[in-house]
Structure formats: C-alpha cells, structure tokens
Write an enzyme that holds these catalytic residues in place. Sequence first.
Site, PDB file in Angstrom:
ATOM      1  N   SER A   1    -109.107 -47.125  -8.755  1.00  0.00           N
ATOM      2  CA  SER A   1    -109.039 -48.498  -9.254  1.00  0.00           C
ATOM      3  C   SER A   1    -108.672 -49.537  -8.208  1.00  0.00           C
ATOM      4  CB  SER A   1    -108.026 -48.566 -10.396  1.00  0.00           C
ATOM      5  OG  SER A   1    -106.754 -48.169  -9.936  1.00  0.00           O
TER       6      SER A   1
ATOM      7  N   HIS B   1    -112.274 -46.071 -14.744  1.00  0.00           N
ATOM      8  CA  HIS B   1    -112.984 -47.197 -14.111  1.00  0.00           C
ATOM      9  C   HIS B   1    -114.464 -46.896 -13.880  1.00  0.00           C
ATOM     10  CE1 HIS B   1    -109.592 -49.896 -13.297  1.00  0.00           C
ATOM     11  NE2 HIS B   1    -108.896 -48.770 -13.352  1.00  0.00           N
TER      12      HIS B   1
ATOM     13  N   LYS C   1    -111.677 -50.889 -20.554  1.00  0.00           N
ATOM     14  CA  LYS C   1    -112.299 -51.516 -19.379  1.00  0.00           C
ATOM     15  C   LYS C   1    -113.776 -51.811 -19.690  1.00  0.00           C
ATOM     16  CE  LYS C   1    -108.736 -49.241 -16.708  1.00  0.00           C
ATOM     17  NZ  LYS C   1    -107.737 -50.314 -16.814  1.00  0.00           N
TER      18      LYS C   1
END
Length: 391
Positions: A185, A213, A244
Amino acid sequence: MSLLDKFSVAKQLKSGLANAGKDPTAVVFDAINSATEAVVEGRTTILAGTNNYLGLTFDADCIAAGVAALQTQGTGTTGSRMANGSYAAHSALEAELAEFFEVPNALVFSTGYAANLGVLTALLGKGDAVLLDSDAHASLYDGCRMSGVDIFRFKHNDIQSLERRLARLGDRVSRCLIIVEGMYSVLGDCAPLAEIVALKEQYDAKLLVDEAHSLGVYGEHGRGVAEAQGVLDKIDFIVGTFSKSLGAMGGFCASGHDELGLFRYVSRPFMFTASPSPAVVATTRKALHQLRTRPELRESLWSNARRLYSGLQHLGFELGPEISPVVAVRCKDRESALRDWNQLLEAGVYVNMMLPPATPGGASFLRCSISAAHTAEQLDTIIDRFASLYD
Ligand SMILES: Cc1ncc(COP(=O)(O)O)c(C=O)c1O
C-alpha cells in the site's frame, strides 16, 4: 507515574504536526462532491489519496442498491451472525466471492482489519510459525500477535531472505504460514507471488495473500496480483477488503480449504462483532458486479496511473519502483514531507502523508492513489501542483 502519562508521546506528536501546518490526521472534508473531489475549508480539493481505485463510491447503481437495502432491510443488523443469524445477503455475498475467486469457500467479516484478525487468530496459535514480509500491513501483524504465533519477519519482497527463514524452521515448516500482500500500500510494488508459491510448495508451507489494494486492480478479471501472476489456484488463503476498490466496507477470506467454513465457530473477530449492515452488503455486491462486468474501469485506472507516474517522474521526483495505482513520492526527510503535504493541500490537492516508523525503510512519502474516476485535467493539476513544490 499515572495511567495517562503515556499519552505525553502522542501529545508531542500532535503538537509537532500542528506546528508544521495542518494536522494530517485532522483533515475534514466538509462536502464530498464526487469520487475525486471534496471541499476542505471552503476550497475545492482534488482527492488523490483515497484508495477509491475504481471510483465506485458515487456509482449510481451501487447507491441505488444501498438505498433499496436500507428501505427493505433496515439500517443495521444489530448483532453478530453467530448470535443473531445471517441475512440472506451475507450468504449471497459469500457465494459470489467464492465464485469470483473460483474456490469453494468464502467468509465475510465486518472490516478488512477484522478479516485479518479473524483469519489469523483462527488459523494460528502457540507453536505455529509465521513468516511475515517486513512491509506487511499492521492488521496482518496485529492478527499474528493476537494469535500467539512465533513471528519471523523476512526482508520485503526478498526471496532469498524468505528461503533462509524457511530453511531455518526445520520440521516446524509444516506448521508455517507465509504472509504477504499482493500490491503493497505505501510504494505500490507487487509481491513476486509466482516465486513465493514455488518456495511454499518446495517447503510444504501455507500461504496467505492480502489483496486489499489489488482486488479490482490487477489480473485479467480483477482478482488481484495472484491472478495476474497466474498462481491464484495456489494461494491457500486470499484476504481482502471491500473498503478500497469496491468503495464500501467489510473484509473477506476466500479459500480452497474447507476448514474456512469452521472459522465461523472459532474466529472471535467474526463471532463477537455486529455483522455488516444491509446497505453496506448491498453496495458491496453491486460494486463486485461492476468490477466483474466493467473492465473499462480497470483500463481507465491504469491509463490514469501511467499518466501520473510519468508526469511526476518527468519532474524528477523519486517514485516507487513500478508503475501502479499507488504513486509514492519519496521526500528528503520528515520536515520536507510535512511542508510539501501542507503546500499541496493549500493548493487544492489532498494526498496521504506517510511518516516513519510505519513506512518502508523509515522514509517519508507523499502517497497518491489513483482512481478510474480521475479526469485527465485533474491528473494534470496534481502534476502541476507537485511541480510548484520546486518553486
Ligand atoms: C493491506 C491491508 N490490509 C487490510 C487493511 C484493512 O482494511 P479496512 O480498512 O477495510 O479495515 C488495509 C487498510 O488499509 C490494508 O492496507
């Protein structure tokens, strides 16, 4: 010495941040205009640090699904799935995740953080061993600590370092879990999963990959870095978050191991917290559908990532090692990171400030995360504002 004296360190940290300008932990978005724009202190601000990779937070279908769920199922579940039962939508989401990852089992948790605590505390205990990448997210480390397992860290993305530690485990290797992320990340670099899989097979260990991610970002179908590197079917446990690329909240684990179904009976972070609310589950399911049926979102994301990376590289900034939807600008030191972050915010660009100790190599970074929803104009403005840091 009082119980509260330990907060003197946090007080110092707070005043240090405030002395440099605005406290990054205290930024308030007074209005959210879109997936990529908000209002901060009256200023229209481009959001370049949200992890909103597919830009789905304002997707009309996702919003409609959330609204419909609110109207038909209410605002919350008011309890855990163990004590209060599951809603049909929880089970449907699990079935959809299992199908998506082409495995028989999936389990949904209330957050991505809870998913990591829940999976690791169920899976690990005293006497087991974990080999953890040194840049792994705090939730992975916390889950290991909570389980009481022996934790051995290996150098970030370093196959030799991992192999040395595997070899050192001797017979214990059969009780060993390797833990890595797909895309990391802070720097946006990817794990060499194909090589890690080869090692875990050679040593007969197990492997968990956190694709928090990388879900929706990597792989032909958006399944993550494991798919992109052709080893998805070799990963024992895939974990991730809905917060996300799916623009919602919650976490999951998908696995070919049927024991995942038993985690419901032993995983305390699954058992002792309220289950995700109907609106959150509905938006997550719709966002997963969008991820699967709209590959053009991923294409826009990557084209935007390339535009920002090459624009900043051209200006001479030191960036992460590979082009990805996380573009991290390395700062000279902590002071210049604080100064530049404040200058960018005042110029209408919000990025993440990443300060040591929770950063790779103890360095300071200004971290941008790109969205499919960024316009070319917004990206050029971000590049322009970075350029003015030199003025
Ligand atoms: C790698 C990784 N795992 C897990 C999490 C936790 O996810 P959530 O914020 O959805 O709880 C994060 C969040 O930043 C993350 O970066």
